[in-house]
Write a protein that holds these residues in place. Structure first.
Motif, short mmCIF file in Angstrom:
data_model
loop_
_atom_site.label_atom_id
_atom_site.label_comp_id
_atom_site.label_asym_id
_atom_site.label_seq_id
_atom_site.Cartn_x
_atom_site.Cartn_y
_atom_site.Cartn_z
N THR A 56 0.86 -1.14 0.02
CA THR A 56 -0.05 -0.14 0.07
C THR A 56 0.99 1.44 0.06
O THR A 56 2.31 0.82 0.35
N HIS B 195 -2.43 4.92 3.82
CA HIS B 195 -3.53 4.23 2.53
C HIS B 195 -3.22 3.42 3.43
O HIS B 195 -1.99 2.41 3.90
N GLU B 196 -4.91 2.31 3.78
CA GLU B 196 -4.90 1.34 4.57
C GLU B 196 -4.68 0.41 3.89
O GLU B 196 -6.04 0.13 2.57
N THR C 214 -5.87 -4.18 3.66
CA THR C 214 -6.85 -5.27 4.43
C THR C 214 -6.84 -6.78 3.42
O THR C 214 -6.04 -6.75 2.49
N ARG D 113 -6.66 -5.05 9.68
CA ARG D 113 -6.35 -3.63 9.12
C ARG D 113 -4.91 -3.16 9.11
O ARG D 113 -5.56 -3.03 10.60
N ILE D 114 -4.04 -2.40 8.38
CA ILE D 114 -2.98 -1.99 8.38
C ILE D 114 -2.83 -0.94 7.83
O ILE D 114 -3.05 -0.46 6.83
N LYS D 115 -2.52 0.63 8.66
CA LYS D 115 -2.16 1.93 7.88
C LYS D 115 -1.37 2.64 8.60
O LYS D 115 -0.72 2.32 9.23
N LEU E 55 2.39 2.24 12.72
CA LEU E 55 1.38 1.62 11.71
C LEU E 55 0.26 1.70 12.59
O LEU E 55 0.48 1.04 14.18
N GLU E 56 -1.06 1.57 12.28
CA GLU E 56 -2.04 1.68 12.96
C GLU E 56 -2.74 0.17 13.07
O GLU E 56 -3.14 -0.35 11.66
N SER F 12 -5.52 -2.67 13.41
CA SER F 12 -6.21 -3.62 13.92
C SER F 12 -6.64 -5.04 13.55
O SER F 12 -7.20 -5.29 12.35
N GLU G 166 -6.97 -3.44 18.74
CA GLU G 166 -6.62 -2.19 17.95
C GLU G 166 -5.40 -1.37 18.11
O GLU G 166 -5.10 -1.52 19.92
#
Length: 638
Positions: free
Chosen positions: A486, A490-491, A493, A535-537, A548-549, A551, A575
């Motif tokens: 990505t 941007h996320e 998934t 899910r990683i942003k 890294l965000e 979830s 999260e």
């Protein structure tokens, strides 16, 4: 006289060293010629225009000599040798061309003499002789062809008073010798003696500039009704509302203005430089404060109109002046992005930047169609160029490791009456799950009665018997290694799971106008999912650390309340936000589940007596444990 003596001594010393080295080479050749007589043979040759390497190689080939010659000996030679021994020829060439010679066994080595580079002497910087007495504000300077930049720095360091230099004098050198005089007086005398001028503002800043600005009379402006320019004197600034403007021999302008009228300055500057201009809108009631030397007319326009509602545009050799929204001033261009897409770029434009501008996204050419004044368009182009950076790609390796471990034991003895006709069936090994009908049970009773010890009666035909003894051990390990890519910010998934369906029925009351109403039934199958989703942003910083965000959500189906009812669902979710280095792997865990079950049913009292309880009860013991680990490794690429 001393220089001549030193030169003679150096010449004699170098001659002595060369003689010493030549004697050493001769001794080596004499020793070698005793072992290799070919060095004593004479040669007769006339050479011209060949390299030293080729000549020595030819001698070695002719006389069968072992000579190692440096390939860099490319000097051209022209010589005649008649009845001269080979060793003398070689010694002559070594001396003439300043070669190094060495003997290794029977091999003669000739190579180019290495030139030892001289290390330049480090000349310490000249110290600027400046002293300042803080008690009485006296300054002393002793300068001789010193850089004015270093002088200003030395005076500022000593006195803590700020001195600003004009760009046109930063390469100039100055000289002055003044002792123990007041600070301002010393600076003024230093400026006068070096054809400079110095001014001091209300903030006690000293500004040094050239003093060669002369106001030339312009016959075209003598009868002008606008305010007459005032000549700038050394050490002073213009009064409020007045200005001085001069042109040097190279066609550059020097301006000194304080709250002066912009229109008057522009008109006079254009007349002095014979520049063509057209004003759509006159910049009336606009003032400026300016002190500048060596600038062009276009630079003057940029300075005095910046931040105002007026601007300019140059077409061929004509300057068009007017407001930003004047049709003749505005222009339209396409500005394309080279390193990133225009997606979400428009939202970053500052409000002040896009005021009175029209900007349209041109997706097909990855650019913006910009309409505005020339200055606005240039500022917009500079802004887009500044943010037009390569957006990094982040490749995220995700390793999902999930395992389940458990065991289950079921035991039970069940007997009863049933109207259904049953047959004897089941499994005896490795698990035991057997059902016996009345005939089988009666056969077993007859077998015991034949022993003569116990006499049991028969069971009815409706009787059945069930025996169950099961043990189940399980170990399941699931690994998944998806790779996600990505852009920065941007996320990404990934999801793994299953889908289940249930029936949803709708009842609708349809009035018929009578006493009873009809009921319309309709239904549809709907889906529900149980997934393991990640899910990683990512956000990449300048030092390539990645934030890294993350979830993670894991859900699983439970039993259904009815045949067509939706299944129950158990969900686990967490999260987190972490920061890791590029190419560094981290592990996330904590999604663990432990299930223990120990249950049973049986006849009261008898189901609790040891040993006997196995004949009067049905028991179930179960233990299950599951764990989920997620390993994440981001890799930044451009």
């Amino acid at each position: 006289m001393y220089k001549k003596i030193i030169f003679i001594l150096l010449f004699l010393a170098s001659g002595w060293l060369f003689a010493q080295q030549n004697t050493e080479y001769r001794e080596k050749l004499e020793t070698l010629s005793k072992e290799v007589p070919a060095y004593n043979k004479t040669i007769q040759v006339e050479v011209s225009g060949i390299t030293l390497y080729d000549f020595v190689s030819a001698i070695a080939d002719e006389h069968k000599l072992s000579i190692d010659v440096d390939t860099e000996l490319e000097q051209l030679i022209s010589s005649n040798f008649y009845d001269v021994p080979v060793k003398e020829v070689l010694l002559f060439l070594v001396g003439k061309h300043d070669l190094e010679m060495d003997v290794k066994g029977k091999i003669l080595v000739l190579r180019k003499k290495e030139i030892v580079a001289e290390i330049p002497k480090v000349i310490p910087p000249k110290k600027i002789d400046v002293s300042y007495n803080k008690e009485n504000d006296f300054l002393s300077i002793k300068l001789k062809n010193d850089s004015i930049t270093k002088v200003a720095q030395a005076i500022t360091d000593a006195s803590q008073k700020n001195i600003i230099l004009s760009p046109s004098i930063k390469k100039q050198t100055i000289s002055a010798y003044i002792l123990n005089r007041p600070f301002d007086q010393v600076l003024e005398m230093m400026a006068k003696s070096n054809d400079l001028m110095i001014t001091k503002d209300e903030n006690d800043f000293y500004y040094i500039d050239k003093s060669d600005i002369v106001i030339k009379d312009n016959p075209t402006t003598k009868n002008s009704s606008r305010k007459t320019s005032v000549e700038r004197k050394k050490g002073t600034t213009a009064n409020t509302g007045e200005y001085s403007l001069a042109m040097d021999q190279k066609g550059f302008l020097s301006v000194n203005a304080f709250d002066a009228d912009v229109l008057s300055i522009l008109v006079e500057a254009a007349e002095k430089l014979n520049i063509n201009y057209f004003m759509y809108d006159k910049p009336e009631k606009e003032t400026t404060t300016l002190l500048a030397t060596g600038i062009t007319f276009e630079e003057l326009l940029g300075h005095v109109l910046k931040g105002k509602e007026y601007t300019y545009k140059k077409v061929d050799e004509v300057f068009l002046i007017g407001k930003h929204d004047t049709d003749g001033i505005r222009k339209t261009i396409l500005i394309q992005m080279e390193n990133r897409t225009i997606e979400s770029v428009k939202a970053t434009f500052p409000k002040e930047l896009v005021k009175k501008m029209d900007i349209v996204e041109f997706i097909e050419l990855n650019g913006f169609v910009v309409t505005g004044s020339d200055i606005q368009v240039r500022v917009m182009r500079e802004y887009l160029r500044e943010i037009d950076k390569v957006v990094p790609n982040i490749e995220i390796e995700v390793m999902i490791v999930q395992y389940q471990k458990g065991y289950e034991i079921q035991t039970g003895f069940q007997a009863g009456l049933d109207d259904n006709k049953r047959t004897t069936s089941g499994v005896l090994f490795p698990t035991t799950d057997v059902q016996a009908n009345a005939n089988s049970v009666n056969g077993l009773i007859d077998a015991f009665n034949g022993l003569g010890i116990i006499n049991l009666g028969k069971v009815t035909e409706r009787f059945y018997l069930s025996l169950k003894m099961l043990e189940n051990n399980s170990y399941i390990k699931v690994e998944s290694t998806p790779k996600l890519v990505t852009l920065n910010g941007h996320e990404a998934t990934t999801s793994i799971g299953e889908t289940s369906y249930y029936f949803e029925q709708q009842n609708q009351l349809v009035p018929t106008g009578g006493i009873n109403n009809n009921i319309l039934q309709s239904g549809s199958w709907k889906s529900t999912e149980a997934n393991l989703s990640v899910r990683i942003k990512p956000f990449v910083s300048k030092d390539e650390h990645v934030t890294l965000e993350i979830s993670v959500e894991q859900s699983s189906f439970l039993g259904r309340a009815g045949e067509n009812a939706p299944p129950g669902k158990a969900t686990r979710k967490f999260e987190s936000m972490i920061r890791v280095k590029n190419n560094e792997m981290i592990m996330l865990g904590g999604l663990d589940e432990l299930e223990n079950e120990n249950s049973g049913t049986g006849t009261p009292f008898f189901s609790r007596i040891p040993v006997i309880k196995w004949f009067f009860s049905s028991r179930k013991k179960k233990k299950e444990k599951s764990k989920l680990h997620i390993l994440i490794k981001p890799t930044v690429t451009y």
